[in-house]
Design a protein around this motif. Sequence first.
Motif, PDB file in Angstrom:
ATOM      1  N   ARG A 101      16.735  14.854  -3.661  1.00 43.04           N
ATOM      2  CA  ARG A 101      16.971  13.933  -4.656  1.00 43.04           C
ATOM      3  C   ARG A 101      17.035  12.582  -4.074  1.00 43.04           C
ATOM      4  NH1 ARG A 101      18.967  16.199 -10.146  1.00 43.04           N
ATOM      5  NH2 ARG A 101      18.596  18.288  -9.926  1.00 43.04           N
ATOM      6  N   ASP A 102      17.746  12.653  -3.085  1.00 49.94           N
ATOM      7  CA  ASP A 102      17.713  11.231  -2.362  1.00 49.94           C
ATOM      8  C   ASP A 102      16.589  10.554  -1.909  1.00 49.94           C
ATOM      9  OD1 ASP A 102      20.770  11.602  -2.759  1.00 49.94           O
ATOM     10  OD2 ASP A 102      21.333  12.336  -0.724  1.00 49.94           O
ATOM     11  N   GLN A 103      15.841  11.796  -1.186  1.00 46.55           N
ATOM     12  CA  GLN A 103      14.337  11.189  -0.728  1.00 46.55           C
ATOM     13  C   GLN A 103      13.766  10.622  -1.801  1.00 46.55           C
ATOM     14  OE1 GLN A 103      13.471  11.107   2.572  1.00 46.55           O
ATOM     15  NE2 GLN A 103      15.528  11.425   3.278  1.00 46.55           N
ATOM     16  N   LEU A 104      13.680  11.413  -2.973  1.00 48.11           N
ATOM     17  CA  LEU A 104      12.970  10.783  -4.165  1.00 48.11           C
ATOM     18  C   LEU A 104      13.340   9.450  -4.774  1.00 48.11           C
ATOM     19  CD1 LEU A 104      10.708  11.730  -6.241  1.00 48.11           C
ATOM     20  CD2 LEU A 104      12.494  12.540  -7.538  1.00 48.11           C
ATOM     21  N   VAL A 105      14.714   9.418  -4.759  1.00 44.46           N
ATOM     22  CA  VAL A 105      15.283   8.045  -4.873  1.00 44.46           C
ATOM     23  C   VAL A 105      14.926   6.920  -4.150  1.00 44.46           C
ATOM     24  CG1 VAL A 105      17.539   6.671  -5.247  1.00 44.46           C
ATOM     25  CG2 VAL A 105      17.424   8.840  -6.211  1.00 44.46           C
ATOM     26  N   LEU A 106      14.966   7.251  -2.875  1.00 51.87           N
ATOM     27  CA  LEU A 106      14.388   6.325  -1.822  1.00 51.87           C
ATOM     28  C   LEU A 106      12.988   5.959  -1.985  1.00 51.87           C
ATOM     29  CD1 LEU A 106      15.356   4.775   0.590  1.00 51.87           C
ATOM     30  CD2 LEU A 106      14.577   6.688   2.055  1.00 51.87           C
ATOM     31  N   LYS A 107      12.113   6.970  -2.151  1.00 54.85           N
ATOM     32  CA  LYS A 107      10.876   6.829  -2.452  1.00 54.85           C
ATOM     33  C   LYS A 107      10.578   5.928  -3.651  1.00 54.85           C
ATOM     34  CE  LYS A 107       6.481   9.170  -2.428  1.00 54.85           C
ATOM     35  NZ  LYS A 107       5.709  10.358  -2.543  1.00 54.85           N
ATOM     36  N   GLU A 108      11.241   6.071  -4.738  1.00 56.43           N
ATOM     37  CA  GLU A 108      11.084   5.450  -6.062  1.00 56.43           C
ATOM     38  C   GLU A 108      11.171   4.104  -5.774  1.00 56.43           C
ATOM     39  OE1 GLU A 108      13.457   7.373  -8.889  1.00 56.43           O
ATOM     40  OE2 GLU A 108      12.030   8.918  -9.135  1.00 56.43           O
ATOM     41  N   GLN A 109      12.401   3.774  -4.918  1.00 57.76           N
ATOM     42  CA  GLN A 109      12.819   2.272  -4.627  1.00 57.76           C
ATOM     43  C   GLN A 109      11.747   1.597  -3.544  1.00 57.76           C
ATOM     44  OE1 GLN A 109      16.571   2.739  -2.484  1.00 57.76           O
ATOM     45  NE2 GLN A 109      17.739   2.752  -4.490  1.00 57.76           N
ATOM     46  N   ASN A 110      11.421   2.329  -2.853  1.00 59.90           N
ATOM     47  CA  ASN A 110      10.162   1.800  -2.069  1.00 59.90           C
ATOM     48  C   ASN A 110       8.959   1.379  -2.775  1.00 59.90           C
ATOM     49  OD1 ASN A 110      11.631   1.902   0.245  1.00 59.90           O
ATOM     50  ND2 ASN A 110      10.665   3.932   0.894  1.00 59.90           N
ATOM     51  N   THR A 111       8.554   2.344  -3.732  1.00 58.47           N
ATOM     52  CA  THR A 111       7.567   2.154  -4.711  1.00 58.47           C
ATOM     53  C   THR A 111       7.735   0.945  -5.625  1.00 58.47           C
ATOM     54  OG1 THR A 111       7.055   4.541  -4.579  1.00 58.47           O
ATOM     55  CG2 THR A 111       5.964   3.271  -6.329  1.00 58.47           C
ATOM     56  N   SER A 112       8.731   0.906  -6.011  1.00 61.97           N
ATOM     57  CA  SER A 112       9.262  -0.318  -6.880  1.00 61.97           C
ATOM     58  C   SER A 112       9.169  -1.736  -6.043  1.00 61.97           C
ATOM     59  CB  SER A 112      10.626  -0.213  -7.334  1.00 61.97           C
ATOM     60  OG  SER A 112      11.100  -1.122  -8.085  1.00 61.97           O
ATOM     61  N   HIS A 113       9.596  -1.817  -4.900  1.00 65.07           N
ATOM     62  CA  HIS A 113       9.265  -2.746  -3.963  1.00 65.07           C
ATOM     63  C   HIS A 113       8.112  -3.261  -3.695  1.00 65.07           C
ATOM     64  CE1 HIS A 113      11.023  -5.672  -0.976  1.00 65.07           C
ATOM     65  NE2 HIS A 113      10.042  -5.098  -0.288  1.00 65.07           N
ATOM     66  N   LEU A 114       7.369  -2.197  -3.328  1.00 70.88           N
ATOM     67  CA  LEU A 114       5.897  -2.410  -2.957  1.00 70.88           C
ATOM     68  C   LEU A 114       5.089  -2.821  -4.367  1.00 70.88           C
ATOM     69  CD1 LEU A 114       4.930   0.736  -0.897  1.00 70.88           C
ATOM     70  CD2 LEU A 114       5.093  -1.658  -0.066  1.00 70.88           C
ATOM     71  N   GLN A 115       5.407  -2.429  -5.461  1.00 71.89           N
ATOM     72  CA  GLN A 115       5.003  -2.877  -6.538  1.00 71.89           C
ATOM     73  C   GLN A 115       5.081  -4.244  -6.918  1.00 71.89           C
ATOM     74  OE1 GLN A 115       2.758  -1.332  -8.699  1.00 71.89           O
ATOM     75  NE2 GLN A 115       2.433  -3.073  -9.727  1.00 71.89           N
ATOM     76  N   LYS A 116       6.256  -4.781  -6.694  1.00 73.95           N
ATOM     77  CA  LYS A 116       6.994  -6.088  -6.824  1.00 73.95           C
ATOM     78  C   LYS A 116       6.169  -7.141  -6.039  1.00 73.95           C
ATOM     79  CE  LYS A 116      11.617  -5.285  -8.398  1.00 73.95           C
ATOM     80  NZ  LYS A 116      13.143  -5.262  -7.904  1.00 73.95           N
ATOM     81  N   LEU A 117       5.908  -6.490  -4.539  1.00 79.90           N
ATOM     82  CA  LEU A 117       5.304  -7.322  -3.456  1.00 79.90           C
ATOM     83  C   LEU A 117       3.727  -7.491  -3.940  1.00 79.90           C
ATOM     84  CD1 LEU A 117       6.483  -6.076  -0.261  1.00 79.90           C
ATOM     85  CD2 LEU A 117       7.086  -8.076  -1.172  1.00 79.90           C
TER      86      LEU A 117
END
Length: 192
Positions: A101-117
């Motif tokens: 679950r922690d890894q999934l949350v981290l991946k979602e944050q990374n995906t969100s950050h990449l989407q913003k970029l």
Amino acid sequence: MQPQETFTIRELSELFEISRQALSKHIDKLDPSMIAKNDRGYKIILRSGVLQFARNLDNQRLLDRLHESEHTKDENIYILRKIEVADELLLQLREENQFLRDQLVLKEQNTSHLQKLLDQQQQLTLQANQQIKKLQEQLHLTFAEDSINNGSKEVTKSEVSEEREDTDTKKPVFNPSAADPIKKKWWQFWKQ
């Protein structure tokens, strides 16, 4: 599993369903080497004393209960061990689940950050393209104004683009005798 080695009067009373007072009278008749005291000072009877006690009463039922209680305790211990193993496995699974679950949350944050970029990059590209278009329009207007100021005919965008195509296909030929002493602007070098 080894059978239980010592019993308290209370345990024997519950096991054989005899009152503690009656049990104490029978135990006092046993050999003192079969009786001991635990760290709290209570009398405890060794396994050999319990077997002797059951034989003294000539009661096979008491012996059967003793063996049955030991068997039940063995089964309970086996079940308890199974439960402990199951609890350990459950704990491991919960830890793995939390980790995932922690890894999934981290991946979602990374995906969100990449989407913003990516959004920022697209906005910057759009702005840059708009600025390039504006600069090209200004360049065409400046070219048209200079052509009018030099006394030449009025130039439209289509003529400018035709002229540009013509200059792209033709290579300039340098003629030293035709060189004018007047300084020409950079876009006039290709005119003849």
